[in-house]
Each structure stands twice: as structure tokens, then as C-alpha cells.
Design a protein around this motif. Structure first.
Motif, mmCIF file in Angstrom:
data_model
loop_
_atom_site.group_PDB
_atom_site.id
_atom_site.type_symbol
_atom_site.label_atom_id
_atom_site.label_comp_id
_atom_site.label_asym_id
_atom_site.label_seq_id
_atom_site.Cartn_x
_atom_site.Cartn_y
_atom_site.Cartn_z
ATOM 1 N N ILE A 1 13.992 13.863 15.652
ATOM 2 C CA ILE A 1 12.624 14.261 15.987
ATOM 3 C C ILE A 1 12.462 14.250 17.505
ATOM 4 C CG2 ILE A 1 10.179 13.709 15.687
ATOM 5 C CD1 ILE A 1 10.929 12.232 13.146
ATOM 6 N N PHE A 2 11.756 15.238 18.024
ATOM 7 C CA PHE A 2 11.542 15.352 19.465
ATOM 8 C C PHE A 2 10.043 15.335 19.764
ATOM 9 C CE2 PHE A 2 15.468 17.422 18.264
ATOM 10 C CZ PHE A 2 16.384 16.774 19.079
ATOM 11 N N GLY A 3 9.735 14.968 21.008
ATOM 12 C CA GLY A 3 8.342 14.802 21.404
ATOM 13 C C GLY A 3 7.655 16.090 21.777
ATOM 14 N N ARG A 4 6.577 15.948 22.547
ATOM 15 C CA ARG A 4 5.676 17.057 22.802
ATOM 16 C C ARG A 4 6.263 18.128 23.707
ATOM 17 N NH1 ARG A 4 0.393 16.270 21.535
ATOM 18 N NH2 ARG A 4 0.311 18.512 21.911
ATOM 19 N N ALA A 5 7.210 17.798 24.554
ATOM 20 C CA ALA A 5 7.798 18.832 25.412
ATOM 21 C C ALA A 5 8.508 19.891 24.562
ATOM 22 C CB ALA A 5 8.773 18.207 26.406
ATOM 23 N N TYR A 6 9.324 19.440 23.628
ATOM 24 C CA TYR A 6 9.989 20.384 22.728
ATOM 25 C C TYR A 6 8.973 21.063 21.808
ATOM 26 C CZ TYR A 6 12.896 22.076 18.887
ATOM 27 O OH TYR A 6 13.488 22.857 17.920
ATOM 28 N N SER A 7 7.960 20.306 21.383
ATOM 29 C CA SER A 7 6.920 20.882 20.536
ATOM 30 C C SER A 7 6.209 22.037 21.241
ATOM 31 C CB SER A 7 5.915 19.793 20.145
ATOM 32 O OG SER A 7 4.833 20.323 19.433
ATOM 33 N N HIS A 8 5.919 21.853 22.513
ATOM 34 C CA HIS A 8 5.229 22.902 23.267
ATOM 35 C C HIS A 8 6.082 24.158 23.369
ATOM 36 C CE1 HIS A 8 4.230 25.065 27.012
ATOM 37 N NE2 HIS A 8 2.971 24.758 26.711
ATOM 38 N N ASP A 9 7.361 23.984 23.680
ATOM 39 C CA ASP A 9 8.229 25.142 23.861
ATOM 40 C C ASP A 9 8.477 25.862 22.540
ATOM 41 O OD1 ASP A 9 8.362 24.572 26.543
ATOM 42 O OD2 ASP A 9 10.236 23.439 26.380
ATOM 43 N N LEU A 10 8.609 25.108 21.452
ATOM 44 C CA LEU A 10 8.788 25.747 20.154
ATOM 45 C C LEU A 10 7.511 26.473 19.738
ATOM 46 C CD1 LEU A 10 10.592 26.237 17.691
ATOM 47 C CD2 LEU A 10 9.713 24.091 16.728
ATOM 48 N N PHE A 11 6.356 25.884 20.059
ATOM 49 C CA PHE A 11 5.078 26.531 19.744
ATOM 50 C C PHE A 11 4.946 27.871 20.469
ATOM 51 C CE2 PHE A 11 0.598 27.304 20.587
ATOM 52 C CZ PHE A 11 0.049 27.189 19.327
ATOM 53 N N GLN A 12 5.442 27.896 21.672
ATOM 54 C CA GLN A 12 5.402 29.159 22.416
ATOM 55 C C GLN A 12 6.178 30.252 21.678
ATOM 56 O OE1 GLN A 12 2.837 28.621 24.502
ATOM 57 N NE2 GLN A 12 3.959 29.508 26.261
ATOM 58 N N LEU A 13 7.334 29.876 21.116
ATOM 59 C CA LEU A 13 8.131 30.843 20.369
ATOM 60 C C LEU A 13 7.384 31.291 19.119
ATOM 61 C CD1 LEU A 13 10.763 32.377 19.637
ATOM 62 C CD2 LEU A 13 11.578 30.246 18.578
ATOM 63 N N LEU A 14 6.807 30.342 18.375
ATOM 64 C CA LEU A 14 6.102 30.688 17.147
ATOM 65 C C LEU A 14 4.885 31.570 17.443
ATOM 66 C CD1 LEU A 14 6.198 27.295 15.202
ATOM 67 C CD2 LEU A 14 7.896 29.121 15.277
#
Length: 227
Positions: free
Chosen positions: A189-202
């Protein structure tokens, strides 16, 4: 006169000339040892007897003592589980941003993988947690040795937007780990930095206007067992 003549005296010095000799015993070894022993002084006999007793005792006790002589080996330390010694850290997106107005359906993300100790660990990324996403590492499988850091790029592709969440809070990667002890399926599991970048892709691939924009605080990474 009778037929019996005079009795002749027996000569005690006759050593067999007047008798038939049919055989004689050869000298025996015990007779020689006996004669040798009788010729020793009492002190010499006592010393030889003590030496013989010591040699006999050593010959009887040594075979019994040998199996107990080696020190017991310490119990071997079991090899670690691969998931317990492997850590992932998110480093950021890979490559240049897509031009404005395009809708990419895949993106690349960089990670650092560490193995703290034990035998080498071979890893393979198998999924990106959410339905509608696929993930694989570049290269597909890689090995990390203890005490080293391996940088790897993971490509995530969007295949179906209907099953994706409207935010990417605490996203994780599904990984298979293998070392000399076991093969494990694990989720990192990764924190918000990875969450933000993945959200950008989605957001870019699925619904540029409907998905809310998420903030980008500094992220952290953890892991959990997927089994």
C-alpha cells in the motif's frame, strides 16, 4: 638255577638311550612369557600391570566417549519470509506528461525496492488493486539481493472505467514474491503521493469532468498481506 637272571641296577643317569623317544612338546609362548615375567623385579611387574590396566581402560571407554565428544550444533536460523524483508517506496511518475487535451489510458510509475536481509527475492507485479486496471513491471520479473536497492518502473493501464472508484485513496500493488523459503502473494500500500498520481491517470482516462481533484500531500508507503 632258574631262568631268572640277576637284577641289573638302573642307571639314573640314562637320559633316554635305553628308552624309545616317540615325540616331544615344542616350547610354548606362555612358557617364555612366564619365564620373562618371573625374571622381572616386583617393582617392574607393578609398573607394567598399571600400564596394562590404563591401556585396557582407555580401549574400553574411548568408543563410548567419541559419540558424546562433538559439541551439539546450534539450531539453524530459519530463512525469512520474502514479504517480511521486502519494502517498496514510491518515487514518482515516469516519463514526460501527456500533452494537454489527450486522454492517455496508461501511465508509468517509478518505485524503489529494498530487501533487508536473507536470500535474494524475485518479484513480479500482478495487479493494481482496482477492477479495470492492469499492471506489470518493466522488466516483467526482477530479483533484488539483500542490502541493495532496485529501481523499477510499473506500467498501469486502464481497461474499464466502470469499475474504478471516484478517488484513489490508499491504492496498492499486488506482487508475487519468491525466495529460497517460500512464494507469497502480497499487497504493498502506498500513501497520498502515489494516490494523487494514479488519480491523475484515472481522471484523464475515464471522466475528466466528473472525478474530483485530489490534493497532493507528501506520501508514505506501507504493506499488507493479500492472503
Amino acid at each position: 638255577m632258574t631262568g631268572i637272571g640277576p637284577v641289573e641296577p638302573v642307571d639314573s643317569t640314562d637320559t633316554g638311550k635305553s628308552q624309545d623317544v616317540i615325540g616331544a612338546d615344542a616350547p610354548r609362548l606362555t612358557d617364555r612369557w612366564s619365564a620373562w615375567w618371573d625374571g622381572l623385579t616386583p617393582r617392574a611387574r607393578k609398573a607394567l600391570a598399571a600400564t596394562a590396566a590404563a591401556l585396557l581402560a582407555a580401549g574400553l571407554l574411548l568408543p563410548r566417549a567419541l559419540p558424546e565428544d562433538p559439541r551439539p550444533e546450534p539450531p539453524a536460523t530459519p530463512l525469512p519470509w520474502p514479504a517480511n524483508v521486502t519494502a517498496w517506496r514510491y518515487l514518482g511518475p515516469a516519463g514526460l506528461p501527456e500533452p494537454v487535451g489527450t486522454h492517455p489510458t496508461s501511465g508509468r510509475f517509478r518505485f524503489a525496492v529494498d530487501v533487508s536481509h536473507g536470500p535474494p527475492v524475485t518479484l513480479q507485479v500482478t495487479g493494481a488493486a482496482f477492477p479495470g486496471l492492469s499492471a506489470h513491471a518493466v522488466p516483467e520479473a526482477f530479483t533484488v539481493h539483500a542490502g541493495t536497492t532496485h529501481r523499477v518502473t510499473v506500467e498501469i493501464a486502464v481497461s474499464d472505467c466502470s469499475g474504478l472508484p471516484r478517488n484513489a485513496d490508499l491504492p496498492f500493488l499486488d506482487v508475487t514474491l519468491r525466495n529460497a523459503r517460500a512464494i507469497q502473494h502480497h499487497s504493498f500500500i502506498f500513501g497520498r503521493a502515489y494516490s494523487h498520481d494514479l488519480f491523475q491517470l484515472l481522471r484523464g482516462a475515464c471522466s475528466p469532468t466528473s472525478l474530483p481533484q485530489a490534493g497532493r500531500p507528501s506520501g508514505s508507503a506501507g504493506s499488507q498481506n493479500a492472503d
